[in-house]
Design a protein around this motif. Sequence first.
Motif, PDB file in Angstrom:
ATOM      1  N   VAL A   1      26.520  56.210  41.987  1.00  0.00           N
ATOM      2  CA  VAL A   1      27.302  54.888  41.248  1.00  0.00           C
ATOM      3  C   VAL A   1      26.706  54.685  39.987  1.00  0.00           C
ATOM      4  O   VAL A   1      27.436  54.705  39.147  1.00  0.00           O
ATOM      5  CB  VAL A   1      27.437  53.826  42.173  1.00  0.00           C
ATOM      6  N   LEU A   2      25.330  54.731  40.092  1.00  0.00           N
ATOM      7  CA  LEU A   2      24.622  54.483  38.771  1.00  0.00           C
ATOM      8  C   LEU A   2      24.940  55.336  37.729  1.00  0.00           C
ATOM      9  O   LEU A   2      25.026  55.159  36.484  1.00  0.00           O
ATOM     10  CB  LEU A   2      23.010  54.072  39.061  1.00  0.00           C
ATOM     11  N   MET A   3      24.917  56.537  38.105  1.00  0.00           N
ATOM     12  CA  MET A   3      24.853  57.758  37.306  1.00  0.00           C
ATOM     13  C   MET A   3      26.299  57.584  36.700  1.00  0.00           C
ATOM     14  O   MET A   3      26.545  57.725  35.508  1.00  0.00           O
ATOM     15  CB  MET A   3      24.976  59.077  37.968  1.00  0.00           C
ATOM     16  N   ARG A   4      27.456  57.446  37.511  1.00  0.00           N
ATOM     17  CA  ARG A   4      28.855  57.480  37.094  1.00  0.00           C
ATOM     18  C   ARG A   4      29.116  56.080  36.099  1.00  0.00           C
ATOM     19  O   ARG A   4      29.534  56.252  34.949  1.00  0.00           O
ATOM     20  CB  ARG A   4      29.859  57.029  38.184  1.00  0.00           C
TER      21      ARG A   4
ATOM     22  N   SER B   1      15.812  53.295  59.889  1.00  0.00           N
ATOM     23  CA  SER B   1      16.840  53.878  59.846  1.00  0.00           C
ATOM     24  C   SER B   1      16.717  54.877  58.357  1.00  0.00           C
ATOM     25  O   SER B   1      17.278  54.434  57.378  1.00  0.00           O
ATOM     26  CB  SER B   1      18.420  53.249  59.690  1.00  0.00           C
ATOM     27  N   PRO B   2      15.781  55.854  58.489  1.00  0.00           N
ATOM     28  CA  PRO B   2      15.690  56.551  57.160  1.00  0.00           C
ATOM     29  C   PRO B   2      16.870  57.237  56.769  1.00  0.00           C
ATOM     30  O   PRO B   2      16.992  57.398  55.705  1.00  0.00           O
ATOM     31  CB  PRO B   2      14.482  57.462  57.791  1.00  0.00           C
ATOM     32  N   ALA B   3      17.501  57.798  57.753  1.00  0.00           N
ATOM     33  CA  ALA B   3      18.744  58.723  57.268  1.00  0.00           C
ATOM     34  C   ALA B   3      19.849  57.566  56.372  1.00  0.00           C
ATOM     35  O   ALA B   3      20.315  57.941  55.448  1.00  0.00           O
ATOM     36  CB  ALA B   3      19.536  59.229  58.408  1.00  0.00           C
ATOM     37  N   VAL B   4      19.992  56.408  57.059  1.00  0.00           N
ATOM     38  CA  VAL B   4      20.864  55.585  56.369  1.00  0.00           C
ATOM     39  C   VAL B   4      20.124  55.099  55.089  1.00  0.00           C
ATOM     40  O   VAL B   4      21.181  54.980  53.946  1.00  0.00           O
ATOM     41  CB  VAL B   4      21.095  54.224  57.344  1.00  0.00           C
ATOM     42  N   ALA B   5      19.099  54.802  55.003  1.00  0.00           N
ATOM     43  CA  ALA B   5      18.250  54.449  53.595  1.00  0.00           C
ATOM     44  C   ALA B   5      18.695  55.586  52.688  1.00  0.00           C
ATOM     45  O   ALA B   5      18.854  55.350  51.393  1.00  0.00           O
ATOM     46  CB  ALA B   5      16.894  54.233  53.984  1.00  0.00           C
ATOM     47  N   ILE B   6      18.476  56.809  52.989  1.00  0.00           N
ATOM     48  CA  ILE B   6      18.593  57.867  52.135  1.00  0.00           C
ATOM     49  C   ILE B   6      19.883  58.084  51.693  1.00  0.00           C
ATOM     50  O   ILE B   6      20.366  58.441  50.470  1.00  0.00           O
ATOM     51  CB  ILE B   6      18.158  59.383  52.827  1.00  0.00           C
ATOM     52  N   GLY B   7      20.940  58.084  52.684  1.00  0.00           N
ATOM     53  CA  GLY B   7      22.415  57.827  52.222  1.00  0.00           C
ATOM     54  C   GLY B   7      22.760  56.829  51.232  1.00  0.00           C
ATOM     55  O   GLY B   7      23.438  57.112  50.165  1.00  0.00           O
ATOM     56  N   ALA B   8      22.220  55.628  51.396  1.00  0.00           N
ATOM     57  CA  ALA B   8      22.634  54.559  50.803  1.00  0.00           C
ATOM     58  C   ALA B   8      21.824  54.832  49.350  1.00  0.00           C
ATOM     59  O   ALA B   8      22.480  54.457  48.262  1.00  0.00           O
ATOM     60  CB  ALA B   8      22.047  53.140  51.297  1.00  0.00           C
ATOM     61  N   ALA B   9      20.466  55.289  49.331  1.00  0.00           N
ATOM     62  CA  ALA B   9      20.137  55.721  47.952  1.00  0.00           C
ATOM     63  C   ALA B   9      20.688  56.732  47.224  1.00  0.00           C
ATOM     64  O   ALA B   9      20.917  56.605  45.819  1.00  0.00           O
ATOM     65  CB  ALA B   9      18.723  56.205  48.007  1.00  0.00           C
ATOM     66  N   ALA B  10      21.274  57.499  47.861  1.00  0.00           N
ATOM     67  CA  ALA B  10      22.075  58.477  47.328  1.00  0.00           C
ATOM     68  C   ALA B  10      23.624  58.163  46.681  1.00  0.00           C
ATOM     69  O   ALA B  10      23.851  58.419  45.467  1.00  0.00           O
ATOM     70  CB  ALA B  10      22.453  59.900  48.385  1.00  0.00           C
ATOM     71  N   VAL B  11      24.102  57.086  47.472  1.00  0.00           N
ATOM     72  CA  VAL B  11      25.436  56.632  47.142  1.00  0.00           C
ATOM     73  C   VAL B  11      25.097  55.618  45.763  1.00  0.00           C
ATOM     74  O   VAL B  11      25.784  55.739  44.740  1.00  0.00           O
ATOM     75  CB  VAL B  11      26.013  55.813  48.121  1.00  0.00           C
ATOM     76  N   VAL B  12      24.023  54.839  45.818  1.00  0.00           N
ATOM     77  CA  VAL B  12      23.695  53.986  44.768  1.00  0.00           C
ATOM     78  C   VAL B  12      23.533  54.838  43.506  1.00  0.00           C
ATOM     79  O   VAL B  12      23.844  54.398  42.446  1.00  0.00           O
ATOM     80  CB  VAL B  12      22.452  53.162  45.195  1.00  0.00           C
TER      81      VAL B  12
END
Length: 183
Positions: A169-172, A155-166
């Motif tokens: 969150v880390l940036m915030r 699931s590369p799309a889900v992995a990329i989305g999860a990485a973007a969300v993480v």
Amino acid sequence: MADTLNETGSTNGIGTANTTTPTPNTAIPTGSSSGEAPKKSVTEAVKESAEKVKAAALKATENVDWKTHSDQLKDQATRTARSAADVAKEKTGTAMQSLSKLISDTASTVDAKLGPQYGDYARYAAEAVSGAAKSLDAKDVDQLMGDARDFVRKSPAVAIGAAAVVGYVLMRLAKGSDSSEDA
């Protein structure tokens, strides 16, 4: 008072050094053993010294086994990364168990305030978090990395989305900690 040497190697006879500053074209003695010392400019002497240093450095690096050094650094980095991953896995498992307990403890409050259906959702969430924590504790770091690779391949799309969300969150979190230090 002792006589001192000037830039050409002779004494000035009055006990102080000649204050003439050498220029790039000032002749300096080369230390030749013949009666008459040939003269070189400062620039030529510096170039000659630089060439000698360069040759010595090349000779010193020829005898170094770079592959052995790089393998040692790689092994050290691998051990350090594995150790850090083990510590992070342990802390994550502990935090997930604590979160599961917190959710489970608040399920009765949710029952009273929102109804038993929502309390059941909270208990189900607590069980899911607890199961994930147990699964995390049961696996070693290599198995977790393998599972992560398999997930990304499937699931590369889900992995990329999860990485973007993480990442977001880390940036915030990082921005939040910076602004609280300024206050």
